[in-house]
Design a protein around this motif. Sequence first.
Motif, PDB file in Angstrom:
ATOM      1  N   ARG A   1       0.829  -1.206   0.000  1.00  0.00           N
ATOM      2  CA  ARG A   1       0.000   0.000   0.000  1.00  0.00           C
ATOM      3  C   ARG A   1       0.868   1.263   0.000  1.00  0.00           C
ATOM      4  O   ARG A   1       0.560   2.233  -0.697  1.00  0.00           O
ATOM      5  N   LYS A   2       1.935   1.219   0.770  1.00  0.00           N
ATOM      6  CA  LYS A   2       2.801   2.392   0.789  1.00  0.00           C
ATOM      7  C   LYS A   2       3.459   2.589  -0.581  1.00  0.00           C
ATOM      8  O   LYS A   2       3.509   3.702  -1.105  1.00  0.00           O
ATOM      9  N   LYS A   3       3.943   1.495  -1.174  1.00  0.00           N
ATOM     10  CA  LYS A   3       4.589   1.595  -2.483  1.00  0.00           C
ATOM     11  C   LYS A   3       3.623   2.146  -3.517  1.00  0.00           C
ATOM     12  O   LYS A   3       3.989   2.954  -4.374  1.00  0.00           O
ATOM     13  N   ARG A   4       2.376   1.701  -3.437  1.00  0.00           N
ATOM     14  CA  ARG A   4       1.357   2.189  -4.362  1.00  0.00           C
ATOM     15  C   ARG A   4       1.168   3.691  -4.189  1.00  0.00           C
ATOM     16  O   ARG A   4       1.115   4.450  -5.152  1.00  0.00           O
ATOM     17  N   MET A   5       1.097   4.127  -2.934  1.00  0.00           N
ATOM     18  CA  MET A   5       0.910   5.556  -2.666  1.00  0.00           C
ATOM     19  C   MET A   5       2.142   6.356  -3.075  1.00  0.00           C
ATOM     20  O   MET A   5       2.056   7.552  -3.325  1.00  0.00           O
TER      21      MET A   5
END
Length: 818
Positions: A63-67
């Motif tokens: 999720r962090k990488k996506r953001m």
Amino acid sequence: MDYDFAKIERKWQEFWQENKTFRAEDFSRKKKFYCLVEFPYPSGDGLHVGHPRSYTALDILSRKKRMQGFNVLFPMGFDSFGLPTENYAIKTGIHPAKITKKNTERFTSQLKSLGFSFDWDRVISTSDPGYYRWTQWIFLKLYEKGLAYKARIPINWCLSCKIGLANEEVVDGACERCGGKVEKREIEQWMLKITAYADKLLDGLKDLDFLDKIKAQQSNWIGRSEGAELDFGLKNSKDKIRVYTTRPDTLFGATYMVLAPEHELVRRITTPDRAAEVEEYRRRCAKLSDIERQENKEKTGAFTGAYAVNPVNGADIPIWIADYVLTSYGTGAIMAVPAHDERDFEFARKFKLPIRCINRPAPGDAAKAGLSVEKVLEGEVCWTGDGELINSANADGLDINGMNIAAAKARTIAWLNERGIGEKSVKYKLRDWVFSRQRYWGEPIPMVHCHDCGWVPLPESELPLLLPDVDRYEPCDGGQSPLAGISGWVDTKCPKCGGPARRETDTMPNWAGSSWYFLRYIDPDNNSAFADPEKLKYWMPVDWYNGGMEHTTLHLLYSRFWNIFLHDCGLVPTSEPYKKRTSHGMVLGEGGEKMSKSRGNVINPDDVVRQHGADVFRVYEMFIGPFDQAAAWDTKGIAGVDRFIRKVWKTFTETKIAERRMTRDEERILHATVKKVSEDIDSLDLNTAVSQMMICMNELSKSADIPREAAESFVRILCPFAPHIAEELWERLGRPAPVSLAEWPGFDANLAKADEVEILVQINGRPRVRFKAPAGTDKDALVKMAMENPEVLPAIAGRTVLKTVSVPDRLVNIVLKT
RNA sequence: GCGCGGGUGGCGGAACUGGCAGACGCGCCAGACUUAGGAUCUGGUGGAGAAAUCCAUGGGGGUUCGAGUCCUCUCCCGCGCACCA
């Protein structure tokens, strides 16, 4: 306003599903990130609280990488062939496919209830014919390259499962799965030649970002050792016996020889007067199971009456048999050097065989080991360390006296080479992989046995070779799979000559499907290839793979083997499949014991979600302790996380969101938190990330209103951990959903620092006074400030300052002459 | 035996390249508000001591102005491999 987590969580799960928020896009211009967790075996027990520990952690990372703008592939699937399902089918008569479907549905809904950001359009299941078609296809490739073969070998046979086991599946001499008794049986089995890849599997580890202990375990399992093979002639005979040794340098110290009891030459060389005793010993060994053989470490053996000739000095050395020499390793025969090998020493002592020291340790080294050089020289103790070779020269051009081990080894091997007696040799502990299971619920092996042509592979066009329907799932008593009883399926035509033939009735082990699943996620619906080469090129390798420590030796090695093999065939773009591998610790029951039905300490994730909600569950599992260590469940501990999440809700729904600039304090805590959380996610230090968010929340909740910027940043960093509440709060802040795709907030390390710091003044290392100073004040200025401090002055008055130590932002230490 | 990890309050655990040990949370104590709820809020909480202080990171030695952190010896626990020549 009440925090109705059930409603909020349902709402956002539906939103994500409808909008395909977490879809991974093939060939996106964004940088790719392939994040993988081990897929579960869909057991009838449903999800264990251990599963979400790994899934949540990598979900947070994804999720962090996506953001942060990455194109993330975070897939999920099911490793659905396997024994528990088959056993359940035997018990209930329900078809394994039906059971699997039901269990998979349950797992799916449980996983969805936790809000993981999987790309649900890429779900795979290894028992799906569309999937196992390609498992069979890869098997045919292995066969084509000569890496799959059938052999009659002694295998580990589990009496209760009625199934052959790989060496890796035998733990402490018992069946890994059921704990039942395992015995040796000779059965024709399909084998995969993983040993041909031993060096590649070992060398490949070098550049990988795996935990050290994972690398160590893999390389121990492969067990490469370098030494020499050489021939010992037999006295009064033309026969030779070949031995393997890692210490050719000790050849002059070889005073006897040992063959494994099962060695083929034993009967031939044994002298008539020794025959009875030798036979008796052999019989006794054959009766012992592996466990018994391991338990009894006291050396036993029998003398054959025969003698071999030591090639370096012509000495006659007696030949013994003993079960401490294994048929399965090396050549099944050793030269024994009791002076420099613990096991040989023990054996020689017991049977009063000569001990000849040929390696003198340096006095210091001997003393360190608690030994004296004299005792070593007299052969009263065993010396395995390095030293100086002695008594090691012959008239035939070999003189290694004075050398150390390494030099002596090289010289001896060269000498053996020149005379054609022996040569350098590399051995591995790794064995070929037993690939046959006498079971129903697995991938059928796509091979046909023809009376005239022998084993013939099924043509690719006939894949998938489907599992036939049967009524009963018990293995046949002769050790054959239940498939053997279905004549309509077994009897077929030879693909090569058209004559009558029989299908292979064994199925593949359940490691097969998981050996390449990471490739299928990349192109799960492809009907013409296991995956499109261009897509493989885009997504591979897996950037981060997390799984259990229990899969380090088996699954990890097998899947690396398949990927390296496919790479050698030009079918996948990278040799190594996983760039980085981490392992999570187990979730134990309350009190630190393993969760089990019999102990009655099993925590059901559904109950936790019902009581506290998915967000609390997720955050709790991250807060429970360091990710890579085992952690005990603590029902009381959830309360703390529950309070934190409710506090977040309360603060953001009841406190006014102000359109003002942040105060300096707010700015500092916020930047510090974004920094800490960002960094901690990258290293999976998720317990401290949660703790930092708690600190931040405690600060923010103190003020009468919260500036918008602070609120929006906080909600975004909370999102990977507690995505449902984050989405809801984001919407309430008036921002467009989903926050899951909002931009990850940046931070300024300078703003994260305090403006003013407290400096400790120590006198002779003892804390004395503290004073405040602007952050970043240089060393000299700090010393000056300290020395002028009114409380320091009297303490140093009239005394000699030897030295001052100054650490910016931390302390000043004044060292006085005493 | 060999190879990896670990030993820090009552508990789970923090502590960047050595720099104020015990962050955060649980539990506990006191108070507030309520008083049926695992409710909320505030303050306190390593040990000893009235206090100044002293003692504390499994144990012993060492290096250093300064050690949980580095070196050395030693004890205990977990995991993996284990007669692999």
